[in-house]
Motif scaffolding. Sequence first.
Motif, PDB file in Angstrom:
ATOM      1  N   ASP A   1      44.734  28.276 -83.631  1.00  0.00           N
ATOM      2  CA  ASP A   1      45.311  29.305 -82.757  1.00  0.00           C
ATOM      3  C   ASP A   1      46.833  29.372 -82.797  1.00  0.00           C
ATOM      4  O   ASP A   1      47.419  30.415 -82.533  1.00  0.00           O
ATOM      5  CB  ASP A   1      44.866  29.087 -81.307  1.00  0.00           C
ATOM      6  N   THR A   2      47.486  28.250 -83.131  1.00  0.00           N
ATOM      7  CA  THR A   2      48.943  28.227 -83.022  1.00  0.00           C
ATOM      8  C   THR A   2      49.696  27.852 -84.286  1.00  0.00           C
ATOM      9  O   THR A   2      50.905  28.040 -84.348  1.00  0.00           O
ATOM     10  CB  THR A   2      49.375  27.235 -81.920  1.00  0.00           C
ATOM     11  N   SER A   3      49.006  27.289 -85.285  1.00  0.00           N
ATOM     12  CA  SER A   3      49.766  26.797 -86.434  1.00  0.00           C
ATOM     13  C   SER A   3      48.918  26.752 -87.699  1.00  0.00           C
ATOM     14  O   SER A   3      47.729  27.064 -87.677  1.00  0.00           O
ATOM     15  CB  SER A   3      50.319  25.401 -86.132  1.00  0.00           C
TER      16      SER A   3
ATOM     17  N   LYS B   1      44.159  27.305 -90.550  1.00  0.00           N
ATOM     18  CA  LYS B   1      44.872  27.914 -89.425  1.00  0.00           C
ATOM     19  C   LYS B   1      44.070  27.692 -88.155  1.00  0.00           C
ATOM     20  O   LYS B   1      42.861  27.834 -88.147  1.00  0.00           O
ATOM     21  CB  LYS B   1      45.047  29.409 -89.678  1.00  0.00           C
TER      22      LYS B   1
END
Length: 134
Positions: A85-87, A83
């Motif tokens: 920050d966004t995906s 993981k």
Amino acid sequence: MAYKTTATTSGGRNGRAVLENGGLGLAMAFPKELGGNGDGHNPEQLFALGWSSCFGQAILALAKNHGVDGQAAKVTVSIGIDKDDTSFALTADIKVSIPGADKDKVRALVEDAHRICPYSRATRNNVPVTLTVV
């Protein structure tokens, strides 16, 4: 289409997933490593189960062409998830063992199985895969 199955989940990763025929229903939960309580199953576990079974069938389908006993094959699939920050991003490690078989023959068989297994084909160029003969 030769076969189709359907599953429905409510509650996402902390919910319940059920097959349409009711033959399998599972409590889902984030793994502890991702901040959950780990008191259920997660999609990565189910993906590993399905891929190892599918890959094993590809081994069985091709083994005779390689002069190898496919019934003796053991296929282990490990699915990782990272993981940022966004995906999220998946990785896969496929290990195949065929006791007593020539490793070069098994290696060629594993590469051929990777070409025809639907899970391998579906993830090609999307999920990094490591193939290992043990």
